[in-house]
Motif scaffolding. Sequence first.
Motif, PDB file in Angstrom:
ATOM      1  N   THR A  82      -2.139 -13.770   0.570  1.00 54.05           N
ATOM      2  CA  THR A  82      -3.568 -13.498   0.748  1.00 54.05           C
ATOM      3  C   THR A  82      -3.773 -12.181   1.488  1.00 54.05           C
ATOM      4  N   TYR A  83      -4.702 -11.368   0.993  1.00 57.82           N
ATOM      5  CA  TYR A  83      -4.984 -10.063   1.578  1.00 57.82           C
ATOM      6  C   TYR A  83      -6.435  -9.997   2.058  1.00 57.82           C
ATOM      7  N   ASN A  84      -6.674  -9.085   2.976  1.00 58.50           N
ATOM      8  CA  ASN A  84      -8.019  -8.824   3.452  1.00 58.50           C
ATOM      9  C   ASN A  84      -8.680  -7.823   2.497  1.00 58.50           C
ATOM     10  N   VAL A  85      -9.369  -8.347   1.485  1.00 56.86           N
ATOM     11  CA  VAL A  85      -9.931  -7.537   0.410  1.00 56.86           C
ATOM     12  C   VAL A  85     -11.389  -7.205   0.718  1.00 56.86           C
ATOM     13  N   TYR A  86     -11.794  -5.985   0.372  1.00 56.74           N
ATOM     14  CA  TYR A  86     -13.160  -5.534   0.613  1.00 56.74           C
ATOM     15  C   TYR A  86     -13.596  -4.631  -0.544  1.00 56.74           C
ATOM     16  N   GLU A  87     -14.869  -4.326  -0.606  1.00 53.33           N
ATOM     17  CA  GLU A  87     -15.383  -3.379  -1.591  1.00 53.33           C
ATOM     18  C   GLU A  87     -15.434  -1.988  -0.972  1.00 53.33           C
ATOM     19  N   ASN A  88     -14.814  -1.009  -1.656  1.00 55.55           N
ATOM     20  CA  ASN A  88     -14.857   0.360  -1.141  1.00 55.55           C
ATOM     21  C   ASN A  88     -16.174   1.043  -1.535  1.00 55.55           C
ATOM     22  N   GLU A  89     -16.276   2.312  -1.221  1.00 54.28           N
ATOM     23  CA  GLU A  89     -17.530   3.029  -1.476  1.00 54.28           C
ATOM     24  C   GLU A  89     -17.870   3.091  -2.962  1.00 54.28           C
ATOM     25  N   ALA A  90     -16.850   3.029  -3.810  1.00 55.26           N
ATOM     26  CA  ALA A  90     -17.088   3.076  -5.257  1.00 55.26           C
ATOM     27  C   ALA A  90     -17.377   1.698  -5.836  1.00 55.26           C
ATOM     28  N   GLY A  91     -17.415   0.683  -4.974  1.00 53.87           N
ATOM     29  CA  GLY A  91     -17.685  -0.666  -5.447  1.00 53.87           C
ATOM     30  C   GLY A  91     -16.479  -1.387  -5.992  1.00 53.87           C
ATOM     31  N   GLN A  92     -15.262  -0.832  -5.796  1.00 51.54           N
ATOM     32  CA  GLN A  92     -14.037  -1.470  -6.268  1.00 51.54           C
ATOM     33  C   GLN A  92     -13.461  -2.385  -5.193  1.00 51.54           C
ATOM     34  N   LEU A  93     -12.910  -3.503  -5.627  1.00 51.55           N
ATOM     35  CA  LEU A  93     -12.191  -4.363  -4.701  1.00 51.55           C
ATOM     36  C   LEU A  93     -10.893  -3.678  -4.305  1.00 51.55           C
ATOM     37  N   SER A  94     -10.639  -3.606  -2.995  1.00 51.58           N
ATOM     38  CA  SER A  94      -9.473  -2.876  -2.504  1.00 51.58           C
ATOM     39  C   SER A  94      -8.899  -3.592  -1.284  1.00 51.58           C
ATOM     40  N   TYR A  95      -7.686  -3.198  -0.932  1.00 56.71           N
ATOM     41  CA  TYR A  95      -7.062  -3.677   0.300  1.00 56.71           C
ATOM     42  C   TYR A  95      -6.183  -2.562   0.846  1.00 56.71           C
ATOM     43  N   MET A  96      -5.902  -2.637   2.143  1.00 54.96           N
ATOM     44  CA  MET A  96      -5.088  -1.620   2.793  1.00 54.96           C
ATOM     45  C   MET A  96      -3.634  -2.071   2.857  1.00 54.96           C
ATOM     46  N   PHE A  97      -2.718  -1.186   2.480  1.00 55.89           N
ATOM     47  CA  PHE A  97      -1.291  -1.480   2.575  1.00 55.89           C
ATOM     48  C   PHE A  97      -0.570  -0.214   3.023  1.00 55.89           C
ATOM     49  N   LYS A  98       0.111  -0.306   4.182  1.00 55.09           N
ATOM     50  CA  LYS A  98       0.818   0.827   4.776  1.00 55.09           C
ATOM     51  C   LYS A  98      -0.107   2.020   4.970  1.00 55.09           C
ATOM     52  N   GLY A  99      -1.340   1.712   5.383  1.00 54.46           N
ATOM     53  CA  GLY A  99      -2.285   2.772   5.683  1.00 54.46           C
ATOM     54  C   GLY A  99      -2.954   3.386   4.476  1.00 54.46           C
ATOM     55  N   GLU A 100      -2.685   2.899   3.262  1.00 55.46           N
ATOM     56  CA  GLU A 100      -3.274   3.451   2.059  1.00 55.46           C
ATOM     57  C   GLU A 100      -4.140   2.399   1.375  1.00 55.46           C
ATOM     58  N   GLU A 101      -5.265   2.850   0.805  1.00 53.13           N
ATOM     59  CA  GLU A 101      -6.154   1.945   0.095  1.00 53.13           C
ATOM     60  C   GLU A 101      -5.650   1.741  -1.335  1.00 53.13           C
ATOM     61  N   THR A 102      -5.574   0.481  -1.741  1.00 51.09           N
ATOM     62  CA  THR A 102      -5.107   0.137  -3.077  1.00 51.09           C
ATOM     63  C   THR A 102      -6.165  -0.706  -3.768  1.00 51.09           C
ATOM     64  N   ALA A 103      -6.589  -0.281  -4.958  1.00 53.24           N
ATOM     65  CA  ALA A 103      -7.598  -1.022  -5.716  1.00 53.24           C
ATOM     66  C   ALA A 103      -6.948  -2.154  -6.497  1.00 53.24           C
ATOM     67  N   ILE A 104      -7.705  -3.240  -6.722  1.00 54.80           N
ATOM     68  CA  ILE A 104      -7.209  -4.377  -7.490  1.00 54.80           C
ATOM     69  C   ILE A 104      -8.148  -4.618  -8.672  1.00 54.80           C
ATOM     70  N   GLU A 105      -7.566  -5.099  -9.768  1.00 59.66           N
ATOM     71  CA  GLU A 105      -8.326  -5.368 -10.980  1.00 59.66           C
ATOM     72  C   GLU A 105      -7.849  -6.684 -11.593  1.00 59.66           C
ATOM     73  N   GLY A 106      -8.657  -7.185 -12.533  1.00 63.15           N
ATOM     74  CA  GLY A 106      -8.265  -8.369 -13.286  1.00 63.15           C
ATOM     75  C   GLY A 106      -8.210  -9.626 -12.462  1.00 63.15           C
ATOM     76  N   VAL A 107      -9.149  -9.822 -11.560  1.00 67.78           N
ATOM     77  CA  VAL A 107      -9.158 -11.013 -10.698  1.00 67.78           C
ATOM     78  C   VAL A 107      -9.713 -12.201 -11.500  1.00 67.78           C
ATOM     79  N   VAL A 108      -9.031 -13.357 -11.404  1.00 69.82           N
ATOM     80  CA  VAL A 108      -9.482 -14.579 -12.077  1.00 69.82           C
ATOM     81  C   VAL A 108      -9.610 -15.690 -11.049  1.00 69.82           C
ATOM     82  N   PRO A 109     -10.401 -16.710 -11.316  1.00 72.76           N
ATOM     83  CA  PRO A 109     -10.461 -17.855 -10.403  1.00 72.76           C
ATOM     84  C   PRO A 109      -9.093 -18.532 -10.280  1.00 72.76           C
ATOM     85  N   TYR A 110      -8.778 -18.957  -9.082  1.00 73.34           N
ATOM     86  CA  TYR A 110      -7.470 -19.570  -8.839  1.00 73.34           C
ATOM     87  C   TYR A 110      -7.241 -20.777  -9.746  1.00 73.34           C
TER      88      TYR A 110
END
Length: 626
Positions: A82-110
Amino acid sequence: MTASSNEPNQHDSLREHNDREPVPAIEEAATGTAVQPDIGTDMARQFRPARRLAAAVVIGGIVASLYVFAQVEPRWQEQKRTYNVYENEAGQLSYMFKGEETAIEGVVPYAESPLRQEALKDVDGRPPFESQWVVDSVQEEGVETKRYSLLETRFHFGLWSLLPAVVAIGLCLLTKEPLTALLIAVVVGAFMVGRFDITDAVLLPSLASKSAATILLLYLWLLGGLMGIWSRTGAAKAFAEFMTDHFVKGPRSAKLVAWLMGVIFFQGGTVSVVLVGTIVKPVADKEKVSHEELAYIVDSTASPIAAVLAFNAWPIYVQALIFVPGVSFLATESDRIAFFFRSVPFSFYSILAVIGTFLLSLGYTRFSGAGIRAASERARITGQLDGPGVTPMGAEELQVAKIPPGYKPHVLEFFVPLLLLIGTAVGTFVVTGTPRVNWAFGLALLLSVLVALAKGMRLGDVIEGIGDGLKGVVLASVILMLAVTVGSISQEVGAGTYLVDLLGDHIPYIALPVALQLITMIIAFSTGTSWGTFAIAFPLAMPLAWNVGLASGVAHPELFMSVCFATVLNGSVFGDQCSPISDTTILSAMTTGCDLTDHVKTQLVPACYAAGVAAVMWTATVACFA
């Protein structure tokens, strides 16, 4: 050389020993001829049972691997991070890893994911894909929130998953031939997953990996070349003489210098091992410090000190693995880094390991084990740095300086490249967040070559020196590459997944810290990696610790979580430090010139002492304060 008053002169000790204990001989026979004992025959008789047992391990391991391939079905496991996911300024779901922002795509219900555990129970063959982002809703303080997780699939063969590691470790200890032991373990692991073309399906992909390329570049060409140049120019010898004249006055102070170097280079891992081992070996050899002692000091002040003086890359890497939804003190990246540092005082194993090597350096060997005590006594009395019948990892080419006639060594030929090496490694870490070790060793090698040529050494002598250095470390480099291969195969067949799966959810809170310690010790020992163990264990251990703590009603959940965090961190450090297939273990033996099996056997005893005391301290902390 002048010895200090509190450290006995080795030559005097050796002379006294020779006067006191003459070489034994069998009494003259009836013929009047003195008969000497047949040492070779006695050794052959001694090791014959071990050879038979080793042959049984080889045959049994291969037969067992074929049985697993043909008869044992893999058990697929859901790995949910589980990650601490948030929406960035562009409206993309993202999370921080090693100080870098990484966007995520293709999210489905568990509930719709084919990678959830319920769906994996009915899977026929392999799952449709290896990873998928999922989202589910949870209640936090009466408010419904979304939780984003990365689902990955792992499989294991039950207890059989430990087979490659057991074969590798068992054969190392039985035969003292790590190259053969690791190669057999690679064959066993490959057969388990149906890869019968060992060269094309296993060895070539492994050799083509980034890890193998790093080993060839850094530990064979750059490190070997630098050690060879220092041997040819006499720089290492000049450094040893300089340290002896000004700082080191005997084996005790030589070991203290080695311990201090390990503390100073607190980056941990292979960086610390290579730097410290390379620096202190000339001095320690000159002062007759046994290679077993030196390898233990170098290895036990690498990862343990990095866990205590954690001003390095460890917190950034680990924080991404310990997010637990709903836990306020683990909510953000800065919160998790702060939690890491608040947990440092509970790193009991690492603290005890560093203290243990300090006591050994001072001459207190009560907790060092019989093996290290015997090695210390052997070096003090006979001057032999290695035991009889062993194969040191440091080759003969690097043991004797082959200085060309007319060339005058200078201590600055060691100091200046060394300062450049350290400055580059530390400087790149400060600027980029990652020490560029390849740059550091490359620049140090280049400077050493240029200085040697400028002082009049022929190019042919320089090339010969580099060649001697390469020959001196080639065996260790091959062993290191095979160890990396065995570790990856052990992870692939699910050694770590199986051990974590054993833990389960129903465990008393007071037993959880030691259970996590033991599990991570075995995972890291079996796979030869601490960071790989972090990636396996932390995403499962931290939510488990939180749930167990809440269910048990612990009064101080953050303290309980800190203790559990420390057991995972330190259990991984122990396993990596003591495993014969770990890169730090192999490099400690290589840079100090120690036999790998002797290093493992002598280091295990004091490390187990520290781990046992740490387990008691963790349990007492939870019982009294959590």
